[in-house]
Design an enzyme around this catalytic site. Structure first.
Site, PDB file in Angstrom:
ATOM      1  N   ARG A 167       8.130   0.410  -4.925  1.00 58.10           N
ATOM      2  CA  ARG A 167       8.294   0.555  -3.348  1.00 58.10           C
ATOM      3  C   ARG A 167       8.129   1.871  -2.641  1.00 58.10           C
ATOM      4  O   ARG A 167       8.741   2.718  -3.346  1.00 58.10           O
ATOM      5  CB  ARG A 167       9.207  -0.502  -2.893  1.00 58.10           C
ATOM      6  CG  ARG A 167       9.244  -2.033  -3.023  1.00 58.10           C
ATOM      7  CD  ARG A 167       8.194  -2.609  -2.072  1.00 58.10           C
ATOM      8  NE  ARG A 167       7.935  -3.933  -2.210  1.00 58.10           N
ATOM      9  CZ  ARG A 167       7.139  -4.465  -2.993  1.00 58.10           C
ATOM     10  NH1 ARG A 167       6.272  -3.923  -3.688  1.00 58.10           N
ATOM     11  NH2 ARG A 167       7.024  -5.686  -3.196  1.00 58.10           N
ATOM     12  N   HIS A 206      -1.838   0.243  -3.302  1.00 62.30           N
ATOM     13  CA  HIS A 206      -0.957  -1.060  -3.413  1.00 62.30           C
ATOM     14  C   HIS A 206      -1.756  -1.915  -4.366  1.00 62.30           C
ATOM     15  O   HIS A 206      -1.948  -2.983  -3.676  1.00 62.30           O
ATOM     16  CB  HIS A 206      -0.272  -1.393  -2.257  1.00 62.30           C
ATOM     17  CG  HIS A 206       1.006  -2.251  -2.568  1.00 62.30           C
ATOM     18  ND1 HIS A 206       2.110  -2.375  -2.006  1.00 62.30           N
ATOM     19  CD2 HIS A 206       1.125  -2.968  -3.665  1.00 62.30           C
ATOM     20  CE1 HIS A 206       3.021  -3.267  -2.620  1.00 62.30           C
ATOM     21  NE2 HIS A 206       2.600  -3.422  -3.435  1.00 62.30           N
ATOM     22  N   GLU A 237       3.206   1.086   4.621  1.00 58.66           N
ATOM     23  CA  GLU A 237       1.701   0.668   4.554  1.00 58.66           C
ATOM     24  C   GLU A 237       0.911   0.234   5.404  1.00 58.66           C
ATOM     25  O   GLU A 237       1.624  -0.485   6.114  1.00 58.66           O
ATOM     26  CB  GLU A 237       1.787   0.092   3.126  1.00 58.66           C
ATOM     27  CG  GLU A 237       2.264   0.680   1.948  1.00 58.66           C
ATOM     28  CD  GLU A 237       2.496  -0.112   0.639  1.00 58.66           C
ATOM     29  OE1 GLU A 237       2.138  -1.447   0.825  1.00 58.66           O
ATOM     30  OE2 GLU A 237       2.834   0.420  -0.272  1.00 58.66           O
TER      31      GLU A 237
HETATM   32  C1  DGY Z   1       4.614  -7.298  -5.751  1.00 63.61           C
HETATM   33  O1  DGY Z   1       4.607  -8.520  -6.090  1.00 63.61           O
HETATM   34  O2  DGY Z   1       5.941  -7.169  -4.949  1.00 63.61           O
HETATM   35  C2  DGY Z   1       3.598  -6.470  -5.413  1.00 63.61           C
HETATM   36  O3  DGY Z   1       4.032  -5.225  -5.183  1.00 63.61           O
HETATM   37  C3  DGY Z   1       2.666  -6.914  -4.484  1.00 63.61           C
HETATM   38  O4  DGY Z   1       3.214  -6.927  -3.428  1.00 63.61           O
END
Ligand code: DGY
Length: 327
Positions: free
Chosen positions: A237, A284, A266
């Site tokens: 993240r 992402h 984002e």
């Molecule tokens: C998750 O599954 O957390 C990925 O980052 C997609 O958002």
């Protein structure tokens, strides 16, 4: 009424864009209710009285939960659920599920690709070929960095962290890690602090979840500990990184390069990271293949089906594991 007919009466709210396969399955199983975004101001009286479940890619905050008094389950699409207020959900007896495991290998593959891109500069080498530089100017310059001789550190040794570690082992890199707690029975060297891990390695891969406990954990001090040959990769993240400190560390040579799939705000990416010659950036896409997103969609919808037929979830998040279905 058959079980299938019962499910057709259950209203499931789907805010904003959602996976096509998940939408098809929700449409054929439940009564799907659409809303432009997860905003309590958009909740109508009808939604207020009917909605019993949410299927969402986006975050769900406390106000949204409060706007839906009959809400029983939030089926979150993705393994990370930092954008769902799970504390509030638990307090209101709302179950939250996520989609672990089915994306593990895909995200680990992406992390390795990003690492190699950052170390060997492959995206710029491809641009060199495509824009005719190879013809006009000759060979692409040798990469300053290599994977050879590196020591890897994983921040966040969960399922995805482990899948990345296994891949790195095959690449011949020693692996160490930092987690809140040491993982029992795991042979990799454990460091009780992130700074300690960064000092011991030169390649730091963050798979850490978002949330208050990891907010800006990768800061100037950690980057300085990683050192001038350091490569930082983030597949977890964006909130776990102090992006201003990262941009400064990349600009002044505190570390050598970074590969980033996630960002704090984002889809906005800081200009300093976009402009840096030593970053490899992705929008992402860690789990974003048709194959894996379909598996995530199935698990997301299977959680809804299981809850509304069996009255139990398949993959509850730990914070709501004790939530019980009424009736
Ligand atoms: C998750 O599954 O957390 C990925 O980052 C997609 O958002």
């Amino acid at each position: 009424m058959t079980k299938a007919e019962q499910l057709q009466t259950v209203a499931i709210l789907v805010p904003g864009d959602f996976n096509d396969h998940a939408i098809e399955r929700i449409d054929s199983t439940f009564n799907r209710v659409r809303i432009e975004r997860a905003d309590p101001a958009l909740v109508t009286d009808e939604m207020r009285s009917n909605v019993r479940g949410i299927a969402s890619f986006a975050g769900i905050n406390a106000a949204m939960m409060d706007a839906l008094p009959n809400l029983e389950l939030i089926a979150s699409f993705g393994v990370g659920y930092d954008s769902v207020d799970v504390g509030h959900a638990a307090a209101k007896n709302i179950m939250v599920t996520n989609t672990p495991d089915v994306l593990t290998e895909e995200v680990a593959d992406t992390a390795i690709g990003l690492l190699i891109n950052a170390v060997r500069d492959l995206p710029r080498a491809e641009t060199w070929l495509r824009d005719g530089s190879w013809l006009r100017k000759g060979n692409y310059p040798l990469s300053r960095l290599t994977l050879r001789g590196r020591k890897a550190g994983i921040f966040g040794m969960g399922r995805i962290g482990l899948a990345i570690a296994r891949r790195l082992e095959v690449f011949g890199l020693p692996v160490a890690y930092h987690n809140r707690r040491q993982v029992e029975g795991l042979g990799y060297q454990y460091h009780p602090t992130l700074k300690g891990l960064a000092e011991a390695v030169d390649t730091l891969i963050s798979v850490a979840p978002g949330g208050a406990s990891t907010e800006k954990a990768v800061n100037a001090e950690v980057l300085s500990a990683l050192g001038a040959n350091g490569v930082f990769v983030n597949i977890g993240r964006g909130s776990t990184v102090d992006e201003a400190a990262l941009a400064a560390a990349l600009a002044n040579g505190t570390i050598a390069a970074a590969g980033l799939d996630v960002f704090a705000d984002e889809p906005n990416v800081p200009k300093a990271l976009l402009d840096a010659p030593n970053t490899s950036l992705l929008p992402h896409v860690g789990s974003a293949s048709d194959h894996t997103r379909r598996a995530m969609a199935d698990l997301c919808v299977d959680n809804l089906v299981s809850w509304f037929i069996e009255r139990r979830p398949l993959t509850p998040v730990p914070e709501t594991v004790n939530v019980k279905a009424a009736g």
